[in-house]
Enzyme design. Structure first.
Site, PDB file in Angstrom:
ATOM      1  N   ARG A 189     -12.949   4.584  -5.611  1.00 57.48           N
ATOM      2  CA  ARG A 189     -12.931   3.412  -6.479  1.00 57.48           C
ATOM      3  C   ARG A 189     -11.915   3.659  -7.582  1.00 57.48           C
ATOM      4  O   ARG A 189     -11.774   4.773  -8.071  1.00 57.48           O
ATOM      5  CB  ARG A 189     -14.313   3.144  -7.083  1.00 57.48           C
ATOM      6  N   GLU A 195      -7.792  -3.935 -10.451  1.00 60.61           N
ATOM      7  CA  GLU A 195      -7.204  -4.635  -9.304  1.00 60.61           C
ATOM      8  C   GLU A 195      -7.460  -6.138  -9.424  1.00 60.61           C
ATOM      9  O   GLU A 195      -8.544  -6.558  -9.815  1.00 60.61           O
ATOM     10  CB  GLU A 195      -7.836  -4.133  -8.000  1.00 60.61           C
ATOM     11  N   HIS A 249      -5.442  -0.833  -1.656  1.00 57.39           N
ATOM     12  CA  HIS A 249      -6.877  -0.740  -1.330  1.00 57.39           C
ATOM     13  C   HIS A 249      -7.111  -1.018   0.156  1.00 57.39           C
ATOM     14  O   HIS A 249      -7.951  -1.841   0.528  1.00 57.39           O
ATOM     15  CB  HIS A 249      -7.684  -1.724  -2.197  1.00 57.39           C
TER      16      HIS A 249
END
Length: 334
Positions: free
Chosen positions: A205, A234, A251
């Site tokens: 994360r 993000e 990601h």
């Protein structure tokens, strides 16, 4: 039955259509309370915050996220509201392991980093970290594992990894409270304690690694380089950090077709179990193009440098690059 679905979850709609009277596919970040008011089930990814604001007053009785992580689900509210929920633990663990293997191989071939005999510190040894451990051992690396919640006898402390590792890679869930909180686990103090000027890899994360502290560590030479797939804030990235890292991707470490199909099948099984529906059959990942040529080099199946170049050249397209990700397979089957 009505199902509301994140429209970027691939391969699943045909099976859901066999189970539900209505399947409504919407952009995950834009799903609203009005959209789910008359829905029975909600199937999401990380961009949909599932909480009281979204679900209060709705008919929803089941929520599934087609992801390993579930910090976007307010589990306390789910319990209070009597809404069943599930995630997909381990669904894309092999996909992330593929990303790690290929990134390590790129460090060797493009940076001259000798993998054989180098020490890798793996922080978090669950579904993903255990796969990464196997990859690192196969590459001839010396492996140190830190995972206090698991408490295995042969694991080491984070301090040992800070002192001895040439590569440090994070595979932990995001937690902000408690004895083993992981928010900003790699902070400024962490980077100042490093001894070997390591490579840093984060595919867990974004908030596990303090992005400002990492950038400072890169500037000061405390970190040799970095491979970053997940970011704070993000899709609004620290562009200087993106520019400086060796590999920076949007990601997508777990975005192989195999991982996505695993998640789909786990979601469908949980959905059928909850609503006591007959299972519509397993989803199978699409094949690679017939003209694909494979000589056995893992980088032929997947090269994260290509994803990195796409993001560095078009950082404003972070979400587009995630949502329109090309076919990627973990293995070649002719």
């Amino acid at each position: 039955m009505k199902i509301v679905l994140d429209d970027k979850i691939p391969y699943i709609r045909e099976k859901l259509a066999l189970l539900a009277d209505e399947v409504v596919a919407l952009r995950g970040a834009e799903i609203t309370a009005d959209d789910v008011r008359d829905a029975d089930a909600l199937i999401v990814r990380t961009r949909t915050r599932c909480d009281e604001h979204l679900l209060n007053g709705s008919k929803v009785q089941f929520v599934a996220t087609a992801t390993i992580g579930f910090d976007h689900i307010d589990t306390d509210y789910m319990q209070r509201a009597g809404i069943a929920w599930t995630n997909c633990p381990g669904c894309n663990a092999d996909s992330v392991a593929q990303y790690l293997e290929c990134s390590l191989l790129l460090l060797e071939c493009k940076k001259g980093f000798q993998l054989q005999g180098a020490t890798i510190g793996i922080v978090g040894c669950g579904h993903v970290g255990s796969r990464v451990k196997a990859v690192a051992e196969r590459l001839g690396m010396h492996v140190l594992v830190c995972d206090p919640p698991l408490g295995c006898a042969d694991f080491v402390s984070l301090e040992v990894i800070e002192r001895e590792a040439d590569v440090i890679t994070f595979h932990v869930p995001l937690s902000r409270e408690g004895e083993h909180a992981t928010w900003h686990l790699a902070d400024d103090a962490f980077f100042h304690r490093l001894s070997h000027v390591p490579y840093i890899i984060n595919t867990s994360r974004g908030e596990v690694v303090d992005n400002d502290a990492l950038l400072k560590a890169l500037r000061e030479g405390r970190v040799r380089d970095a491979v970053i797939d997940v970011w704070e804030n993000e899709p609004q990235l620290n562009l200087e950090l993106l520019d400086r890292v060796f590999i920076g991707t949007p990601h997508i470490a777990g975005y192989s077709a195999d991982g996505k199909v695993n998640a789909d099948n786990m979601v469908i099984s949980a959905l059928c179990h909850h609503f006591k529906l007959p299972h519509p059959g397993m989803i199978v990942a699409p094949q690679l193009p017939v003209d694909f040529s494979f000589t056995g080099n893992p980088l032929e199946l997947y090269n994260p440098f290509q994803d990195s170049e796409n993001l560095k050249n078009n950082p404003e397209k972070f979400e587009f690059l995630r949502n329109h990700y090309p076919l990627r397979r973990e293995k070649y089957t002719p």
